[in-house]
Design a protein around this motif. Structure first.
Motif, short mmCIF file in Angstrom:
data_model
loop_
_atom_site.label_atom_id
_atom_site.label_comp_id
_atom_site.label_asym_id
_atom_site.label_seq_id
_atom_site.Cartn_x
_atom_site.Cartn_y
_atom_site.Cartn_z
N GLU B 2 0.81 -1.22 0.00
CA GLU B 2 0.00 0.00 0.00
C GLU B 2 0.84 1.27 0.00
N ASN B 3 1.98 1.21 -0.66
CA ASN B 3 2.75 2.44 -0.77
C ASN B 3 2.30 3.27 -1.97
N HIS B 4 1.51 2.66 -2.82
CA HIS B 4 1.12 3.37 -4.02
C HIS B 4 0.01 4.37 -3.70
N ARG B 5 -0.16 5.32 -4.59
CA ARG B 5 -1.25 6.27 -4.45
C ARG B 5 -2.46 5.77 -5.22
N THR B 6 -3.63 6.00 -4.67
CA THR B 6 -4.85 5.79 -5.43
C THR B 6 -5.42 7.18 -5.67
N GLU B 7 -5.59 7.51 -6.93
CA GLU B 7 -6.03 8.87 -7.24
C GLU B 7 -7.40 8.81 -7.89
N ILE B 8 -8.35 9.47 -7.26
CA ILE B 8 -9.66 9.58 -7.88
C ILE B 8 -9.68 10.88 -8.67
N THR B 9 -9.95 10.75 -9.95
CA THR B 9 -9.76 11.90 -10.84
C THR B 9 -10.98 12.09 -11.72
N ASN B 10 -11.19 13.28 -12.21
CA ASN B 10 -12.18 13.43 -13.27
C ASN B 10 -11.53 13.91 -14.57
N ASP B 11 -10.21 13.73 -14.63
CA ASP B 11 -9.48 14.03 -15.87
C ASP B 11 -8.40 12.97 -16.02
N ILE B 12 -8.82 11.82 -16.50
CA ILE B 12 -7.92 10.66 -16.51
C ILE B 12 -6.70 10.88 -17.40
N THR B 13 -6.87 11.57 -18.53
CA THR B 13 -5.70 11.75 -19.41
C THR B 13 -4.64 12.62 -18.73
N GLN B 14 -5.10 13.66 -18.03
CA GLN B 14 -4.14 14.51 -17.32
C GLN B 14 -3.47 13.74 -16.19
N SER B 15 -4.23 12.87 -15.53
CA SER B 15 -3.66 12.08 -14.44
C SER B 15 -2.59 11.13 -14.96
N ILE B 16 -2.83 10.57 -16.14
CA ILE B 16 -1.80 9.70 -16.73
C ILE B 16 -0.55 10.51 -17.05
N ARG B 17 -0.76 11.69 -17.65
CA ARG B 17 0.39 12.55 -17.95
C ARG B 17 1.17 12.89 -16.69
N ASN B 18 0.44 13.22 -15.62
CA ASN B 18 1.11 13.56 -14.36
C ASN B 18 1.92 12.37 -13.83
N PHE B 19 1.32 11.19 -13.96
CA PHE B 19 2.01 10.00 -13.47
C PHE B 19 3.31 9.77 -14.23
N PHE B 144 1.09 -11.35 -3.97
CA PHE B 144 0.77 -10.00 -3.50
C PHE B 144 1.80 -9.02 -4.08
N ALA B 145 1.34 -8.03 -4.82
CA ALA B 145 2.26 -6.99 -5.29
C ALA B 145 1.43 -5.75 -5.60
N GLU B 146 2.07 -4.60 -5.48
CA GLU B 146 1.34 -3.35 -5.62
C GLU B 146 1.65 -2.66 -6.94
N PRO B 147 0.62 -2.07 -7.56
CA PRO B 147 0.90 -1.21 -8.71
C PRO B 147 1.63 0.05 -8.26
N GLN B 148 2.28 0.71 -9.19
CA GLN B 148 2.90 1.99 -8.87
C GLN B 148 1.83 3.00 -8.47
N ASN B 149 0.69 2.90 -9.11
CA ASN B 149 -0.36 3.88 -8.89
C ASN B 149 -1.67 3.30 -9.42
N VAL B 150 -2.79 3.78 -8.87
CA VAL B 150 -4.11 3.41 -9.39
C VAL B 150 -4.83 4.71 -9.73
N LEU B 151 -5.26 4.82 -10.95
CA LEU B 151 -5.99 6.02 -11.38
C LEU B 151 -7.45 5.65 -11.61
N ILE B 152 -8.33 6.34 -10.90
CA ILE B 152 -9.75 5.98 -10.92
C ILE B 152 -10.59 7.13 -11.46
N ASP B 153 -11.31 6.84 -12.52
CA ASP B 153 -12.22 7.83 -13.08
C ASP B 153 -13.56 7.13 -13.34
#
Lengths: 348, 348
Positions: B2-19, B144-153
């Motif tokens: 659980e070191n990764h961030r889960t980001e709830i976004t309403n602009d998924i393309t921008q969130s991917i770019r940020n990542f 058990f392994a964690e993604p770098q990040n989870v982007l949720i839209d």
């Protein structure tokens, strides 16, 4: 990483009993092959409670997902849950594959490693690298996970073919070359028929542990352990399905160390005297045979799948002197070719 | 964990770019299925640099090692090294399997999860459980392994069939029942056609994160998340290859929650009023159909392979009241049978 104990013992059955004492495993499976079933299982049987014996066919050519499926199925059929224990009794193939199977069965159960060859004791027993070959690529599918414990007894060498012992010795040589000049000086003088193996295994494991502890996931220092392995793995992969020409791991690594010592001289400051010393010693121990130059391109092509590579360039770990090694040296294809020509030249 | 961030976004393309900003991945692969390729890939395409598209066939029936081999082969053929990135664009199958493939390719590369269904956003997105089915057993091989990040839209729901949305909603209901009475009170009133999904997803993810953080490897508390899943998974497995009768995950879990609420009433203090409230609500949402009693034995047999079991007994996670759950309750076969008879009875 590296939370497990590695225990060098001269009473393996008692060490197994000590390990199991107080632990409540729901079931125990012992993975072996036809060789370790015949020669090693009888040695440890007194220390084992009731268990399932899962026998696989020996050899690197069986280190693939198909064998994993057989093992997962056998665990399933026997009703293993996550609180079971897998004991890996064998060389590197069984340790790598049995550990991978245990670590992925129901998302992971405990495993205990009892490496039975010099190679697996000084190499695979430390570092948590698990996995199987995939379409000819070595250890292509796998993960990092640690056994609960590693129990090491050199008594198993009694039934190990001399060729296997010599193969494992290549890693001992490597530990001296990359990390400890005085260890290399000592290793050079060893008579394989009359060595104090416990002492050597102990020092080699300590070197590997120090290196792995500093860099468990191989982002830097740990890559020094790959000296000899970039070309060595490619040579090993190439001859894997070539019948009688097949090389044992250490034999291929010896070829790789000759080539990469040459590259070390060319690029990272290994002196010509040091190069000559290393090459003469390796040839004297391993008596390698020439590689037909028509195979060079294909062998070099195989280095492109090396897991250490980044961004398309083949990264080498090369010696800067005796007992010192530098990582992430990109080497171009013509230089790799050159090193294979050098290798053939040395064989006269 | 659980070191990764889960980001709830309403602009998924921008969130991917940020990542991706500042990261130096050597190559990028996007894993999708024919549905997410059609409906979700166009939504994120503007945020993606050059990438390989790896398309697999949708559905739980393709979540097996054969599909993993195709994906490993595709990564190999495209020359991926350990510094590559896998982006999992899809529901739980793609998240679980794509994560497993990435975590075991060359012993592990980074992966980014973009879950596109309600179910995968509130469930598979948290907790690091990866894997595939094996000979009919769900998630039998994995780790058990964690993604770098989870982007949720939640924008992806626009093209999600209503039945899929309702399936995912079962996990939201479960989060209320096992952990948060006031959340359950709120969930009960929700209109699936007009819900504030971002808010619900956010609360459900928080609940799951709290639970997983306290017990990442499922040795205790985390098992509360399995409420409804012991019988639910068995029902899901049974109907997996039964054509039109196949149930979506959440539909099977709804059946499981009805049976296990009954067992909760019988064994762990859930009151009859609470039981009735839960069962009436679940029937109203999911309209389950009776299960022929000739199938009961086989379904119960499937619970014996549940990964939570220890030492041969089937362990349940049962409610002690609304918003409270107790783990490691051994339930005998006759009582499991009884709960299936109860289930059928409630359907009149």
């Amino acid at each position: 990483m590296e939370n497990h104990r590695t225990e060098i013992t001269n009473d393996i059955t008692q060490s197994i009993r000590n390990f199991l004492d107080g632990k409540k495993y729901s079931q125990i499976a012992v993975i072996c092959d036809e060789n370790t079933e015949e020669h090693c299982l009888p040695v440890i049987l007194d220390g084992l409670p009731e268990h399932y014996l899962l026998r696989i066919d020996s050899g690197e050519e069986n280190k693939h997902l198909g064998t994993c499926e057989q093992l997962w199925m056998a665990l399933t059929d026997a009703g293993f849950d996550r609180k079971g224990l897998v004991i890996n009794l064998g060389g590197g193939v069984i340790g790598d594959m049995g550990g991978f199977v245990a670590s992925t069965y129901k998302r992971g159960m405990d495993f205990l490693n009892i490496p039975t060859t010099l190679l697996s004791q000084v190499d695979a027993s430390v570092g948590g690298k698990l996995g199987v070959d995939f379409h000819g690529f070595k250890n292509h599918i796998g993960l990092f996970a640690e056994p609960q414990n590693v129990l090491i007894d050199t008594c198993f060498y009694a039934t190990l073919p001399q060729r296997e012992l010599r193969s494992g010795f290549a890693e001992v040589i490597k530990h001296g070359l990359i990390y400890d000049k005085s260890y290399w000086q000592k290793v050079k003088t060893i008579d394989l028929d009359d060595a104090n193996w416990s002492e050597l295994v102990s020092r080699s494991i300590d070197i590997k542990k120090e290196v792995v502890k500093a860099d468990p996931f191989e982002s830097g220092l740990r890559k020094i352990l790959n000296f000899g392995h970039t070309i060595g793995h490619a040579v090993e992969s190439y001859f894997l399905d070539k019948g009688d020409q097949r090389l044992l791991h250490g034999e291929a690594i010896a070829v790789g160390m000759i080539c990469e010592a040459y590259l070390s001289h060319k690029f990272t400051g290994l002196s010509i005297e040091e190069l000559d010393e290393i090459v003469a010693y390796l040839i004297g121990i391993y008596h390698p045979v020439k590689i037909d130059k028509s195979l060079f391109d294909e062998i070099i092509g195989l280095t492109l799948q090396d897991k250490k590579n980044e961004g398309g360039a083949v990264q080498f770990s090369l010696l800067t002197g005796m007992g010192a090694c530098k990582v992430n040296i990109p080497i171009a294809t013509p230089d790799m070719l050159d090193s294979l020509f050098y290798f053939n030249q040395q064989l006269g």
